[in-house]
Design a protein around this motif. Structure first.
Motif, PDB file in Angstrom:
ATOM      1  N   ASP A 105       0.798  -1.226   0.000  1.00 40.28           N
ATOM      2  CA  ASP A 105       0.000   0.000   0.000  1.00 40.28           C
ATOM      3  C   ASP A 105       0.836   1.285   0.000  1.00 40.28           C
ATOM      4  OD1 ASP A 105       0.971  -0.123   2.585  1.00 40.28           O
ATOM      5  OD2 ASP A 105      -0.995   0.016   3.551  1.00 40.28           O
ATOM      6  N   ALA A 106       2.088   1.181  -0.389  1.00 35.87           N
ATOM      7  CA  ALA A 106       2.952   2.373  -0.429  1.00 35.87           C
ATOM      8  C   ALA A 106       2.325   3.453  -1.307  1.00 35.87           C
ATOM      9  CB  ALA A 106       4.337   1.996  -0.946  1.00 35.87           C
ATOM     10  N   ASP A 107       2.513   4.698  -0.899  1.00 38.07           N
ATOM     11  CA  ASP A 107       1.904   5.841  -1.588  1.00 38.07           C
ATOM     12  C   ASP A 107       2.387   6.032  -3.024  1.00 38.07           C
ATOM     13  OD1 ASP A 107       0.391   6.503   0.632  1.00 38.07           O
ATOM     14  OD2 ASP A 107       1.874   7.935   1.390  1.00 38.07           O
ATOM     15  N   CYS A 108       3.498   5.446  -3.384  1.00 40.58           N
ATOM     16  CA  CYS A 108       4.058   5.671  -4.724  1.00 40.58           C
ATOM     17  C   CYS A 108       3.313   4.909  -5.826  1.00 40.58           C
ATOM     18  CB  CYS A 108       5.543   5.317  -4.751  1.00 40.58           C
ATOM     19  SG  CYS A 108       5.901   3.586  -4.374  1.00 40.58           S
ATOM     20  N   TRP A 109       2.382   4.029  -5.440  1.00 43.19           N
ATOM     21  CA  TRP A 109       1.668   3.197  -6.416  1.00 43.19           C
ATOM     22  C   TRP A 109       0.254   3.693  -6.650  1.00 43.19           C
ATOM     23  CZ3 TRP A 109       5.224   0.533  -8.602  1.00 43.19           C
ATOM     24  CH2 TRP A 109       6.268  -0.039  -7.883  1.00 43.19           C
ATOM     25  N   SER A 110      -0.269   3.450  -7.848  1.00 38.06           N
ATOM     26  CA  SER A 110      -1.686   3.697  -8.140  1.00 38.06           C
ATOM     27  C   SER A 110      -2.520   2.625  -7.437  1.00 38.06           C
ATOM     28  CB  SER A 110      -1.927   3.626  -9.651  1.00 38.06           C
ATOM     29  OG  SER A 110      -1.797   2.282 -10.102  1.00 38.06           O
ATOM     30  N   ALA A 111      -3.824   2.798  -7.406  1.00 43.22           N
ATOM     31  CA  ALA A 111      -4.707   1.807  -6.789  1.00 43.22           C
ATOM     32  C   ALA A 111      -4.564   0.446  -7.472  1.00 43.22           C
ATOM     33  CB  ALA A 111      -6.154   2.279  -6.842  1.00 43.22           C
ATOM     34  N   ALA A 112      -4.508   0.439  -8.791  1.00 38.51           N
ATOM     35  CA  ALA A 112      -4.359  -0.832  -9.528  1.00 38.51           C
ATOM     36  C   ALA A 112      -3.029  -1.498  -9.194  1.00 38.51           C
ATOM     37  CB  ALA A 112      -4.464  -0.580 -11.031  1.00 38.51           C
ATOM     38  N   GLU A 113      -1.976  -0.703  -9.081  1.00 34.66           N
ATOM     39  CA  GLU A 113      -0.657  -1.263  -8.756  1.00 34.66           C
ATOM     40  C   GLU A 113      -0.612  -1.777  -7.316  1.00 34.66           C
ATOM     41  OE1 GLU A 113       1.745   1.442 -12.028  1.00 34.66           O
ATOM     42  OE2 GLU A 113       1.565   2.171  -9.966  1.00 34.66           O
ATOM     43  N   ARG A 114      -1.293  -1.112  -6.405  1.00 39.00           N
ATOM     44  CA  ARG A 114      -1.364  -1.610  -5.026  1.00 39.00           C
ATOM     45  C   ARG A 114      -2.044  -2.975  -4.986  1.00 39.00           C
ATOM     46  NH1 ARG A 114      -3.486   3.749  -3.586  1.00 39.00           N
ATOM     47  NH2 ARG A 114      -1.637   5.024  -3.316  1.00 39.00           N
ATOM     48  N   ASP A 115      -3.143  -3.103  -5.740  1.00 44.18           N
ATOM     49  CA  ASP A 115      -3.848  -4.386  -5.792  1.00 44.18           C
ATOM     50  C   ASP A 115      -2.981  -5.457  -6.464  1.00 44.18           C
ATOM     51  OD1 ASP A 115      -6.071  -3.340  -4.486  1.00 44.18           O
ATOM     52  OD2 ASP A 115      -7.137  -2.907  -6.357  1.00 44.18           O
ATOM     53  N   LEU A 116      -2.223  -5.079  -7.469  1.00 45.80           N
ATOM     54  CA  LEU A 116      -1.307  -6.005  -8.140  1.00 45.80           C
ATOM     55  C   LEU A 116      -0.234  -6.494  -7.172  1.00 45.80           C
ATOM     56  CD1 LEU A 116      -0.224  -7.332 -10.751  1.00 45.80           C
ATOM     57  CD2 LEU A 116       0.962  -5.176 -11.230  1.00 45.80           C
ATOM     58  N   ILE A 117       0.374  -5.573  -6.447  1.00 44.66           N
ATOM     59  CA  ILE A 117       1.442  -5.938  -5.502  1.00 44.66           C
ATOM     60  C   ILE A 117       0.869  -6.761  -4.342  1.00 44.66           C
ATOM     61  CG2 ILE A 117       3.153  -5.015  -3.878  1.00 44.66           C
ATOM     62  CD1 ILE A 117       3.410  -2.637  -5.951  1.00 44.66           C
ATOM     63  N   ALA A 118      -0.322  -6.417  -3.891  1.00 47.73           N
ATOM     64  CA  ALA A 118      -0.959  -7.213  -2.829  1.00 47.73           C
ATOM     65  C   ALA A 118      -1.192  -8.648  -3.304  1.00 47.73           C
ATOM     66  CB  ALA A 118      -2.273  -6.568  -2.399  1.00 47.73           C
ATOM     67  N   ALA A 119      -1.561  -8.816  -4.568  1.00 45.70           N
ATOM     68  CA  ALA A 119      -1.751 -10.165  -5.121  1.00 45.70           C
ATOM     69  C   ALA A 119      -0.430 -10.916  -5.179  1.00 45.70           C
ATOM     70  CB  ALA A 119      -2.395 -10.077  -6.506  1.00 45.70           C
ATOM     71  N   VAL A 120       0.624 -10.244  -5.622  1.00 45.93           N
ATOM     72  CA  VAL A 120       1.952 -10.877  -5.651  1.00 45.93           C
ATOM     73  C   VAL A 120       2.360 -11.300  -4.239  1.00 45.93           C
ATOM     74  CG1 VAL A 120       4.413 -10.498  -6.141  1.00 45.93           C
ATOM     75  CG2 VAL A 120       2.680  -9.643  -7.737  1.00 45.93           C
ATOM     76  N   ASP A 121       2.156 -10.418  -3.282  1.00 47.01           N
ATOM     77  CA  ASP A 121       2.501 -10.724  -1.889  1.00 47.01           C
ATOM     78  C   ASP A 121       1.709 -11.926  -1.374  1.00 47.01           C
ATOM     79  OD1 ASP A 121       4.117  -8.482  -2.117  1.00 47.01           O
ATOM     80  OD2 ASP A 121       3.090  -7.331  -0.556  1.00 47.01           O
ATOM     81  N   ALA A 122       0.408 -11.973  -1.685  1.00 48.03           N
ATOM     82  CA  ALA A 122      -0.441 -13.079  -1.236  1.00 48.03           C
ATOM     83  C   ALA A 122      -0.006 -14.389  -1.879  1.00 48.03           C
ATOM     84  CB  ALA A 122      -1.901 -12.786  -1.564  1.00 48.03           C
ATOM     85  N   LEU A 123       0.273 -14.356  -3.167  1.00 46.45           N
ATOM     86  CA  LEU A 123       0.726 -15.582  -3.842  1.00 46.45           C
ATOM     87  C   LEU A 123       2.037 -16.072  -3.237  1.00 46.45           C
ATOM     88  CD1 LEU A 123      -0.230 -14.627  -7.485  1.00 46.45           C
ATOM     89  CD2 LEU A 123      -1.191 -16.540  -6.168  1.00 46.45           C
ATOM     90  N   HIS A 124       2.910 -15.150  -2.927  1.00 45.70           N
ATOM     91  CA  HIS A 124       4.184 -15.527  -2.319  1.00 45.70           C
ATOM     92  C   HIS A 124       3.969 -16.145  -0.934  1.00 45.70           C
ATOM     93  CE1 HIS A 124       8.415 -15.440  -1.283  1.00 45.70           C
ATOM     94  NE2 HIS A 124       8.069 -14.882  -0.135  1.00 45.70           N
ATOM     95  N   ALA A 125       3.128 -15.527  -0.142  1.00 46.48           N
ATOM     96  CA  ALA A 125       2.937 -15.949   1.247  1.00 46.48           C
ATOM     97  C   ALA A 125       2.079 -17.207   1.383  1.00 46.48           C
ATOM     98  CB  ALA A 125       2.304 -14.813   2.058  1.00 46.48           C
ATOM     99  N   ARG A 126       1.029 -17.315   0.527  1.00 48.26           N
ATOM    100  CA  ARG A 126       0.057 -18.385   0.730  1.00 48.26           C
ATOM    101  C   ARG A 126      -0.200 -19.249  -0.495  1.00 48.26           C
ATOM    102  NH1 ARG A 126      -2.878 -13.959   1.829  1.00 48.26           N
ATOM    103  NH2 ARG A 126      -4.518 -14.671   0.440  1.00 48.26           N
ATOM    104  N   ALA A 127       0.413 -18.930  -1.626  1.00 52.50           N
ATOM    105  CA  ALA A 127       0.200 -19.653  -2.888  1.00 52.50           C
ATOM    106  C   ALA A 127      -1.267 -19.640  -3.322  1.00 52.50           C
ATOM    107  CB  ALA A 127       0.726 -21.087  -2.802  1.00 52.50           C
ATOM    108  N   THR A 128      -1.993 -18.605  -2.931  1.00 58.07           N
ATOM    109  CA  THR A 128      -3.384 -18.449  -3.362  1.00 58.07           C
ATOM    110  C   THR A 128      -3.814 -17.006  -3.175  1.00 58.07           C
ATOM    111  OG1 THR A 128      -5.606 -19.410  -3.225  1.00 58.07           O
ATOM    112  CG2 THR A 128      -4.471 -18.989  -1.124  1.00 58.07           C
TER     113      THR A 128
END
Length: 179
Positions: A105-128
């Motif tokens: 959720d860093a301020d440097c990202w757009s809303a779409a990019e925040r959601d993209l990075i959150a998805a990458v983080d979730a896939l990394h942490a939980r594989a889903t």
């Protein structure tokens, strides 16, 4: 030095043609030279077909790759991608740093990019992805793009395993993780 020796030039004609296509005239990366020395592994590596651009914008693709490599502590591949693509993907210095040092959720990202990075983080942490994460991603990306995001996360996790486990030396011209 890499734990598995990379190929040295001159390369076989078929290997050289793959290097030429992938590297577009630049010398081949150590990772490619190690993989190409083992035909089955090289074929599987290239068979992923994720070395092309695919349905994502270059910017979204590089955010996924950079974040995945950072989460896997893969300075080798992160540095290669930041050096080769960050400028073309219009990633600012703050955004490049954020791929390693900031939350989704860093301020440097757009809303779409925040959601993209959150998805990458979730896939990394939980594989889903949970329902909310998938819905957030679906608000910005179509099905083909979502599949590409998931595939890129998996592919670059494998690349991170290779680079880290083989102790590949950092490319001399590649960026380094921010400290």
């Amino acid at each position: 030095m890499s734990r598995i020796a990379p190929l040295e030039p001159p390369y076989a004609a078929d290997v050289q043609s793959h290097f030429d296509r992938i590297m577009r005239g630049a010398p081949p990366l150590v990772l490619f030279r190690v993989m190409a020395g083992h035909p089955r592994a090289w074929e599987k590596f290239r068979g992923g077909s994720l070395l092309d651009r695919g349905p994502l914008s270059l910017r979204a693709r590089e955010i996924v790759i950079d974040r995945t490599c950072a989460l896997n502590s893969c300075e080798y591949e992160w540095g290669v991608h930041v050096t080769a693509f960050a400028a073309a993907a219009e990633l600012t210095e703050a955004q490049v740093r954020a791929t390693v040092c900031e939350k989704a959720d860093a301020d440097c990202w757009s809303a779409a990019e925040r959601d993209l990075i959150a998805a990458v983080d979730a896939l990394h942490a939980r594989a889903t992805l949970d329902e909310a994460e998938f819905a957030a991603l679906s608000a910005h990306y179509d099905d083909d793009q979502i599949l590409e995001i998931i595939l890129l996360c998996g592919f670059y996790r494998s690349v991170s395993y290779l680079a880290n486990a083989l102790a590949l030396p950092l490319e001399a011209t590649a960026a380094r993780f921010p400290r």
